[in-house]
Every structure is written in C-alpha cells, then in structure tokens.
Write an enzyme that holds these catalytic residues in place. Structure first.
Site, PDB file in Angstrom:
ATOM      1  N   GLY A 122      48.876  22.423  25.254  1.00 44.83           N
ATOM      2  CA  GLY A 122      47.911  21.623  26.006  1.00 44.83           C
ATOM      3  C   GLY A 122      47.231  20.655  25.055  1.00 44.83           C
ATOM      4  N   GLY A 190      46.379  38.748  -2.283  1.00 45.76           N
ATOM      5  CA  GLY A 190      45.210  38.904  -1.412  1.00 45.76           C
ATOM      6  C   GLY A 190      45.040  40.355  -0.989  1.00 45.76           C
ATOM      7  N   GLY A 192      42.840  41.710   0.931  1.00 45.54           N
ATOM      8  CA  GLY A 192      41.949  41.824   2.095  1.00 45.54           C
ATOM      9  C   GLY A 192      42.571  42.734   3.144  1.00 45.54           C
ATOM     10  N   VAL A 193      42.232  42.464   4.402  1.00 39.54           N
ATOM     11  CA  VAL A 193      42.625  43.382   5.478  1.00 39.54           C
ATOM     12  C   VAL A 193      44.142  43.406   5.668  1.00 39.54           C
ATOM     13  N   GLU A 213      44.558  40.635  -6.278  1.00 36.85           N
ATOM     14  CA  GLU A 213      43.339  40.159  -5.612  1.00 36.85           C
ATOM     15  C   GLU A 213      42.514  39.321  -6.592  1.00 36.85           C
ATOM     16  N   ARG A 282      43.005  33.033   6.769  1.00 33.16           N
ATOM     17  CA  ARG A 282      43.623  32.251   7.836  1.00 33.16           C
ATOM     18  C   ARG A 282      42.821  30.966   8.060  1.00 33.16           C
ATOM     19  N   ASP A 322      38.975  32.521  16.898  1.00 37.85           N
ATOM     20  CA  ASP A 322      39.261  32.213  15.489  1.00 37.85           C
ATOM     21  C   ASP A 322      39.084  30.737  15.150  1.00 37.85           C
ATOM     22  N   ALA A 330      39.612  40.040  16.891  1.00 38.27           N
ATOM     23  CA  ALA A 330      39.969  39.945  18.307  1.00 38.27           C
ATOM     24  C   ALA A 330      38.777  40.296  19.204  1.00 38.27           C
ATOM     25  N   HIS A 454      31.669  70.068  19.514  1.00 37.56           N
ATOM     26  CA  HIS A 454      32.186  70.779  18.341  1.00 37.56           C
ATOM     27  C   HIS A 454      33.545  71.373  18.676  1.00 37.56           C
TER      28      HIS A 454
HETATM   29  P1  FAD Z   1      44.924  33.617  18.743  1.00 37.95           P
HETATM   30  O1  FAD Z   1      45.140  35.057  18.981  1.00 37.95           O
HETATM   31  O2  FAD Z   1      45.486  33.023  17.499  1.00 37.95           O
HETATM   32  O3  FAD Z   1      45.520  32.863  20.014  1.00 37.95           O
HETATM   33  C1  FAD Z   1      45.597  31.485  20.103  1.00 37.95           C
HETATM   34  C2  FAD Z   1      46.698  31.107  21.068  1.00 37.95           C
HETATM   35  O4  FAD Z   1      46.604  29.716  21.345  1.00 37.95           O
HETATM   36  C3  FAD Z   1      48.109  31.337  20.537  1.00 37.95           C
HETATM   37  O5  FAD Z   1      48.904  31.950  21.504  1.00 37.95           O
HETATM   38  C4  FAD Z   1      48.634  29.920  20.261  1.00 37.95           C
HETATM   39  O6  FAD Z   1      50.032  29.796  20.439  1.00 37.95           O
HETATM   40  C5  FAD Z   1      47.906  29.152  21.352  1.00 37.95           C
HETATM   41  N1  FAD Z   1      47.771  27.712  21.114  1.00 37.95           N
HETATM   42  C6  FAD Z   1      47.370  27.075  19.994  1.00 37.95           C
HETATM   43  N2  FAD Z   1      47.293  25.740  20.209  1.00 37.95           N
HETATM   44  C7  FAD Z   1      47.650  25.543  21.495  1.00 37.95           C
HETATM   45  C8  FAD Z   1      47.751  24.391  22.325  1.00 37.95           C
HETATM   46  N3  FAD Z   1      47.420  23.189  21.887  1.00 37.95           N
HETATM   47  N4  FAD Z   1      48.186  24.569  23.584  1.00 37.95           N
HETATM   48  C9  FAD Z   1      48.507  25.787  24.063  1.00 37.95           C
HETATM   49  N5  FAD Z   1      48.414  26.907  23.335  1.00 37.95           N
HETATM   50  C10 FAD Z   1      47.984  26.787  22.063  1.00 37.95           C
HETATM   51  N6  FAD Z   1      41.674  41.492  14.702  1.00 37.95           N
HETATM   52  C11 FAD Z   1      41.093  42.634  15.107  1.00 37.95           C
HETATM   53  O7  FAD Z   1      40.013  42.592  15.708  1.00 37.95           O
HETATM   54  N7  FAD Z   1      41.687  43.853  14.912  1.00 37.95           N
HETATM   55  C12 FAD Z   1      42.869  43.954  14.265  1.00 37.95           C
HETATM   56  O8  FAD Z   1      43.385  45.059  14.091  1.00 37.95           O
HETATM   57  C13 FAD Z   1      43.495  42.777  13.795  1.00 37.95           C
HETATM   58  N8  FAD Z   1      44.674  42.849  13.170  1.00 37.95           N
HETATM   59  C14 FAD Z   1      45.270  41.691  12.742  1.00 37.95           C
HETATM   60  C15 FAD Z   1      46.469  41.795  12.049  1.00 37.95           C
HETATM   61  C16 FAD Z   1      47.090  40.651  11.583  1.00 37.95           C
HETATM   62  C17 FAD Z   1      48.387  40.776  10.836  1.00 37.95           C
HETATM   63  C18 FAD Z   1      46.514  39.372  11.854  1.00 37.95           C
HETATM   64  C19 FAD Z   1      47.189  38.115  11.411  1.00 37.95           C
HETATM   65  C20 FAD Z   1      45.320  39.265  12.540  1.00 37.95           C
HETATM   66  C21 FAD Z   1      44.675  40.429  12.982  1.00 37.95           C
HETATM   67  N9  FAD Z   1      43.458  40.383  13.648  1.00 37.95           N
HETATM   68  C22 FAD Z   1      42.856  41.540  14.050  1.00 37.95           C
HETATM   69  C23 FAD Z   1      42.794  39.107  13.937  1.00 37.95           C
HETATM   70  C24 FAD Z   1      43.085  38.691  15.393  1.00 37.95           C
HETATM   71  O9  FAD Z   1      44.473  38.624  15.592  1.00 37.95           O
HETATM   72  C25 FAD Z   1      42.445  37.355  15.694  1.00 37.95           C
HETATM   73  O10 FAD Z   1      41.066  37.410  15.382  1.00 37.95           O
HETATM   74  C26 FAD Z   1      42.581  37.017  17.170  1.00 37.95           C
HETATM   75  O11 FAD Z   1      43.939  36.946  17.530  1.00 37.95           O
HETATM   76  C27 FAD Z   1      41.901  35.685  17.497  1.00 37.95           C
HETATM   77  O12 FAD Z   1      42.062  35.419  18.842  1.00 37.95           O
HETATM   78  P2  FAD Z   1      42.109  33.925  19.410  1.00 37.95           P
HETATM   79  O13 FAD Z   1      42.330  34.075  20.868  1.00 37.95           O
HETATM   80  O14 FAD Z   1      40.951  33.178  18.926  1.00 37.95           O
HETATM   81  O15 FAD Z   1      43.391  33.242  18.739  1.00 37.95           O
HETATM   82  P1  NAI Z   2      40.967  38.384   4.218  1.00 36.01           P
HETATM   83  O1  NAI Z   2      39.929  37.366   4.214  1.00 36.01           O
HETATM   84  O2  NAI Z   2      40.697  39.725   4.788  1.00 36.01           O
HETATM   85  O3  NAI Z   2      41.490  38.647   2.740  1.00 36.01           O
HETATM   86  C1  NAI Z   2      41.985  37.628   1.917  1.00 36.01           C
HETATM   87  C2  NAI Z   2      41.876  38.090   0.481  1.00 36.01           C
HETATM   88  O4  NAI Z   2      42.627  37.220  -0.327  1.00 36.01           O
HETATM   89  C3  NAI Z   2      40.441  38.080  -0.034  1.00 36.01           C
HETATM   90  O5  NAI Z   2      40.129  39.325  -0.597  1.00 36.01           O
HETATM   91  C4  NAI Z   2      40.448  36.958  -1.066  1.00 36.01           C
HETATM   92  O6  NAI Z   2      39.564  37.182  -2.124  1.00 36.01           O
HETATM   93  C5  NAI Z   2      41.900  36.986  -1.520  1.00 36.01           C
HETATM   94  N1  NAI Z   2      42.380  35.734  -2.090  1.00 36.01           N
HETATM   95  C6  NAI Z   2      42.151  34.473  -1.649  1.00 36.01           C
HETATM   96  N2  NAI Z   2      42.792  33.581  -2.442  1.00 36.01           N
HETATM   97  C7  NAI Z   2      43.443  34.295  -3.390  1.00 36.01           C
HETATM   98  C8  NAI Z   2      44.282  33.948  -4.471  1.00 36.01           C
HETATM   99  N3  NAI Z   2      44.569  32.678  -4.764  1.00 36.01           N
HETATM  100  N4  NAI Z   2      44.781  34.932  -5.244  1.00 36.01           N
HETATM  101  C9  NAI Z   2      44.508  36.216  -4.986  1.00 36.01           C
HETATM  102  N5  NAI Z   2      43.703  36.614  -3.963  1.00 36.01           N
HETATM  103  C10 NAI Z   2      43.192  35.666  -3.173  1.00 36.01           C
HETATM  104  O7  NAI Z   2      42.232  37.677   4.924  1.00 36.01           O
HETATM  105  P2  NAI Z   2      43.602  38.258   5.427  1.00 36.01           P
HETATM  106  O8  NAI Z   2      43.853  39.619   4.902  1.00 36.01           O
HETATM  107  O9  NAI Z   2      44.591  37.189   5.189  1.00 36.01           O
HETATM  108  O10 NAI Z   2      43.359  38.383   6.980  1.00 36.01           O
HETATM  109  C11 NAI Z   2      43.027  37.223   7.770  1.00 36.01           C
HETATM  110  C12 NAI Z   2      42.081  37.543   8.858  1.00 36.01           C
HETATM  111  O11 NAI Z   2      42.690  38.363   9.827  1.00 36.01           O
HETATM  112  C13 NAI Z   2      40.846  38.249   8.367  1.00 36.01           C
HETATM  113  O12 NAI Z   2      39.756  37.388   8.524  1.00 36.01           O
HETATM  114  C14 NAI Z   2      40.676  39.444   9.234  1.00 36.01           C
HETATM  115  O13 NAI Z   2      39.456  39.420   9.880  1.00 36.01           O
HETATM  116  C15 NAI Z   2      41.796  39.356  10.267  1.00 36.01           C
HETATM  117  N6  NAI Z   2      42.453  40.661  10.278  1.00 36.01           N
HETATM  118  C16 NAI Z   2      41.768  41.710  10.803  1.00 36.01           C
HETATM  119  C17 NAI Z   2      42.313  42.968  10.789  1.00 36.01           C
HETATM  120  C18 NAI Z   2      41.524  44.101  11.317  1.00 36.01           C
HETATM  121  O14 NAI Z   2      40.507  43.865  11.959  1.00 36.01           O
HETATM  122  N7  NAI Z   2      41.914  45.344  11.075  1.00 36.01           N
HETATM  123  C19 NAI Z   2      43.651  43.222  10.272  1.00 36.01           C
HETATM  124  C20 NAI Z   2      44.261  42.044   9.707  1.00 36.01           C
HETATM  125  C21 NAI Z   2      43.676  40.810   9.746  1.00 36.01           C
END
Ligand code: FAD
Ligand code: NAI
Length: 475
Positions: A122, A190, A192-193, A213, A282, A322, A330, A454
């Site tokens: 869109g 990295g 992180g998470v 890291e 991200r 995001d 999420a 419990h």
């Molecule tokens: P998104 O989920 O990124 O959705 C955006 C959507 O918009 C996508 O489908 C994309 O294709 C679509 N889009 C983009 N541009 C357009 C356009 N112009 N027209 C139409 N469609 C479009 N968060 C948690 O809370 N718990 C977790 O356990 C967790 N685990 C994660 C694990 C990984 C590996 C990753 C990468 C992220 C994780 N997250 C987790 C983070 C979570 O996925 C995001 O915070 C969440 O998906 C954000 O939701 P959103 O709807 O803003 O964006």
């Molecule tokens: P993050 O922000 O959690 O971690 C990124 C890490 O990379 C940081 O610790 C940072 O210091 C490090 N880093 C950055 N540049 C670097 C470099 N040049 N060399 C070495 N280390 C470096 O981001 P991540 O793990 O990529 O996840 C992205 C997002 O997705 C997060 O914001 C998180 O909220 C979301 N997510 C959430 C999950 C959950 O809720 N369980 C699971 C996975 C992702």
C-alpha cells in the site's frame, strides 16, 4: 471507482491486524493491506512476528529445548531414550506449519470481523475530499480512499555495514530460522534478544556458538544481578559470549566467514565460522509507502514521527508498532493498535509504557517489568529489594529446574512495586502477575498477601515480595 473505508491499515503485523479488528468492533468500515507472501506466493498476514519473529523462534526454541532435555536431562527422571537422533527438516517443517496456522488464523479473523484484506504493498497516492488515497499494487492495482490511515509497516533487520544478508552464510533473523543443517561453528554478532534466543536454539542442536557483543557488559538493558546470573548460566551451557568486542572486518571467503575483532582487552582475535547471524537491532520499514508525496515526517533514525497518541504530522494519519518509537515488541505494537482504533472512534485509548514487560525466551527464561536497580539508583530513588531463589521452591524442584531467582523492588516509603525481575523457569508466564500488580500500582505487601496456589512457581514471586520486608517463609 475507488472503494471507501473509514480506516485503512497498512501492514498486518501485530500492530496492524489488531488495530483493524478493534476498529471493526467499534463499527468502522476497515481495510487492511499487507504485502507478506509465503513461499507459495500466498498472502501470509501476521508480519515479522508471525512469519520470521516471535512465533517461529518460539517453535524452534521449544523443539530444541525438547531435544536438549531428552539428550541431557531425561535421565535424571529415570527415562532412558537410548540413541537420540535429530530430524532437522521435520523440526523446521513443524515450525513452518505453526506459522501457517497463525497466518490462516489472521485471515479467518479478518473474515469474521468483516475486514477487507488486500495482499500487496500500500502506498500514498494523494488526498481527496473523502480522505487519503491509497494505491495497492496487488494484481488488481486497486485504489482505495480512507478517512483514517494507520501505518503499521514494522521493521527489518539491520545489516552490518558492508555485509549484506545473503541468508546462506550471512543470516538475518529470517535465515537464522531456516538453516537446513546444524552448523559446526556459528557466529552471532550482537548479544541481544535475537542473538541469545537463536544462539540457544543452534547450540542446543549441536553448534558451537560464539556471540560477539559490542557493549562492555552483558545484557545491559536487564537488571545487572539478573544479567550476571544469565551470563554464568549461558556460559555453563556452552555459549561463548564475548562482550566489549570491536569488530574490524568480516570477510566471506568460499563457504566460511572470518571475523577480525579486538576483544575487551584490546587484543586482536579472529573467528572463523560456517554461518553468521547478524542481530544488531532492527530498523523501521517505510520504503514502499511513498510517504514523501504527502510529506509524512520521519525522525533522524527513520522512525515515523508521532506524538504520545501515535498521531503523525498529517491529519488522520497514525503510525503504530515497530515503525514508531518505543520498544520493538509485539505486545507493545498490539496495545498501540487497540489504542489508536479507540482514539479514532472518539474513545480514550491508552498505552502504559511503564508496564510493558520484556521477555527473553532462553532457558532459563528472563523476564522483567518496571525499573531495575541501576535505573532506580540513577533516579536517586529509595527502594527495598527482596529476592527468592527457585532452588527453594518445591515446584521448581519437582520440575528439576531450580536455576535463577525472582527479585522484587519496592519503594522504601510507599512500598509500591517499582520493578520485578525474574530469571528462571516460565519467567515469561510469571511476569504477568507483576505486570498486573504494577498496573494497579500495588505494593509488595499486596503480592505477599495474595494466596498463591501450592505448589507453583508463582509462590516464588510471593516469597520475593515477602523478602522485601525480610519475612520470607521458605528461605
Ligand atoms: P511487523 O510485524 O514487522 O509487520 C509489518 C507488516 O507490514 C509486514 O507484514 C510487512 O510485510 C507489511 N508491510 C510493510 N510495508 C508495507 C506496505 N507498504 N504495504 C503493505 N504491507 C506492508 N516481540 C515480542 O514481543 N516477543 C517475541 O518473542 C519476539 N520475538 C521476535 C523474534 C525475532 C526473531 C524477531 C525478528 C522479532 C521478535 N519480536 C518479538 C519483535 C516483534 O516481531 C515485532 O515487535 C512486531 O512484529 C512488530 O509488529 P508490527 O506490526 O509493528 O510490524
Ligand atoms: P537488540 O537490540 O536486542 O540487540 C542488539 C545487540 O547488538 C545489542 O546488545 C547491541 O549492543 C549489539 N550490537 C550492535 N552493534 C554491534 C556491533 N557492531 N558489534 C557487536 N554488537 C553489536 O536487537 P536484536 O537482538 O537484533 O533484536 C531486534 C529487536 O527484536 C529487539 O528490539 C527486540 O525487542 C525484538 N525481539 C524481541 C524478542 C522477545 O521479545 N523475546 C525476541 C527477539 C527480538
């Protein structure tokens, strides 16, 4: 003729699809546009979360944890599984089934709520009296007009400078979720998470995993006591986590990747791996919106600029999830989706940023809500702390998982709970009680006086709350 809607949502991740459902519940005519396709080219709503994020990562975490339990811990329960083997393609295809079930669930919810779904990108194409004109580049190249536009286009993985993702050797979260053999040596940039969750998955399945890291300390966003414990446990499990590294270069030669870096003692090191996951955060995704046509404002980091209510600089254009400021989670995205739909309907949608929980789904899990000790010290706030180890919890002993502890932090004078930090079994579920208490601005005394079943792990939260007043009963 363009179709007209009260609201159009661009993006069907957790922010967008939830906003669409809530708006429909409130009586609006709603369209939702999403571009994600599965490997058959079919619509796959659910965004990053459903397709390459929360859901598939948790499916792999569960499968790999079963594998680790069966290979290392079943014997403690008197269960001998003999020669254990891993069917990786089955494990990955199970994950894909879970993803598909979620995609289909969202398509069903769209139908149930009378939401018109478009599969495609869109973008803004102008403004008329009836509202904003949105072009959809689906097979029909449809155009729609909507009074309100909600942008929920999410985020994408940040690349390491000069090292594009090829998803074969250099992996984003997407490639990290579908490696087709267990890499002998896996590097993760990295800690992180994503680095910890995906690093844990592949370590459990047999990879030798090194996490590099940049920050001087491990998990700096967590309470430092929790981070210290986590470092100890993950290291014991076999994750090689190096903090304070400074990467000089990354070279891909044939089928290997070599990372040259300085460690935290400024010594030069080299690491060669078969696969490299880059998880360094991200970035907001706004590429396909054609937002410059309408003058949509973004900040210096590329996030769409919004006020506290998710209003952009354009009238009746909102942005959530995001693609805007705040934690990339999420559940934060969903809350904003609900709040914006309610505001458009004239209600008072509300998101409490102080009670958004964070969870890391490693084993043990790590979860927290509110402030940690470092932050409170910096704020100059007086507080009391109570901790309780799972080692002293009967249910944890019965489960055979006694790692970690619960920590409750409460204001010294009012006893209001300011933060709860957990490392241990099912921390992701346990944190909900703390979120509820904090949402109601409850005290540690409140938790301590609530009757907990419990034997449950949740008794550890009650005991940690009692410990704030130095009256823990079981420790
Ligand atoms: P998104 O989920 O990124 O959705 C955006 C959507 O918009 C996508 O489908 C994309 O294709 C679509 N889009 C983009 N541009 C357009 C356009 N112009 N027209 C139409 N469609 C479009 N968060 C948690 O809370 N718990 C977790 O356990 C967790 N685990 C994660 C694990 C990984 C590996 C990753 C990468 C992220 C994780 N997250 C987790 C983070 C979570 O996925 C995001 O915070 C969440 O998906 C954000 O939701 P959103 O709807 O803003 O964006
Ligand atoms: P993050 O922000 O959690 O971690 C990124 C890490 O990379 C940081 O610790 C940072 O210091 C490090 N880093 C950055 N540049 C670097 C470099 N040049 N060399 C070495 N280390 C470096 O981001 P991540 O793990 O990529 O996840 C992205 C997002 O997705 C997060 O914001 C998180 O909220 C979301 N997510 C959430 C999950 C959950 O809720 N369980 C699971 C996975 C992702």
């Amino acid at each position: 003729m363009s179709k007209q809607f009260d609201m159009v949502v661009i993006g069907a991740g957790p922010a967008g699809y939830i906003a669409a459902i809530r708006a429909s519940q409130l009586g609006m005519s709603v369209a939702c546009i999403d571009a994600w396709s599965n490997n058959l080219g079919e619509a796959a709503p659910g965004g990053t979360c459903t397709n390459v994020g929360c859901i598939p990562s948790k499916a792999l975490l569960q499968s790999s944890e079963h594998f680790e339990q069966a290979s290392k811990h079943f014997k403690d329960h008197g269960i001998d599984v003999g020669n254990l083997s891993l069917n990786l393609s089955k494990l990955i295809s199970r994950k894909e089934t879970v993803v598909k079930q979620n995609n289909e669930g969202i398509l069903y919810l769209f139908k149930k709520n009378n939401i018109t779904f478009f599969h495609g990108f869109g973008s803004f194409s102008g403004q008329t009296e009836g509202g904003w004109c949105i072009k959809i580049n689906d097979s029909a190249n449809a155009n729609i007009i909507a009074k309100h536009v909600v942008i929920a286009t999410g985020s994408s993985a940040r690349e390491f400078p000069g090292l594009p993702f090829d998803e074969k050797l250099v992996l984003s979260n997407d490639g990290a979720l579908r490696i087709n053999h267990v890499p002998k040596k896996l590097g993760v940039i990295g800690g992180g998470v994503i680095g910890l969750e995906m690093g844990s998955v592949w370590r459990r399945l047999g990879s030798s995993v090194t996490v590099l890291e940049a920050m001087p300390n491990f998990l700096m966003s967590a309470d430092s006591q929790i981070a210290k414990e986590a470092m100890k446990i993950f290291t014991k499990q076999g994750l090689d986590i190096q903090v304070g590294v400074n990467i000089d270069s990354i070279k891909v030669i044939d089928d290997y990747i070599t990372i040259s870096y300085k460690d935290n003692k400024d010594e030069h090191k080299e690491l060669t791996v078969d696969k490299l996951i880059v998880s360094i955060g991200r970035v907001p995704y706004t590429d396909k919106l054609n937002s410059s046509l309408v003058g949509l404002k973004v900040d210096d980091k590329g996030f769409i600029s919004v006020d506290a209510d998710c209003r952009t600089n354009l009238p009746n254009v909102w942005a959530i999830g995001d693609v805007v400021r705040g934690p990339m989670l999420a559940h934060k995205a969903e809350e904003e989706g609900v709040a914006v739909a309610e505001r458009i309907a004239g209600q008072h949608g509300h998101v409490n940023f102080d009670t958004i929980p964070s969870v890391i789904y490693t084993s043990p899990e790590i979860a927290w809500v509110g402030k940690n000790e470092q932050q409170l010290k910096q704020d100059g706030r007086d507080f009391r702390v109570g901790t309780f180890p799972f080692l002293a919890n009967g249910r944890a002993r019965a489960l055979g998982d006694t790692t970690g502890f619960v920590k409750v932090i409460a204001d010294t004078s009012t006893d209001e709970v300011l933060g709860v930090h957990i490392i241990g079994p099912m921390a992701s579920e346990l944190i909900s009680e703390a979120v509820t208490i904090m949402e109601f601005r409850g005290s540690s005394e409140d938790i301590a006086r609530i009757c907990h079943a419990h034997p449950t792990l949740s008794e550890s939260l009650k005991e940690a709350a009692l410990a704030v007043d130095k009256r823990s009963l079981n420790f």
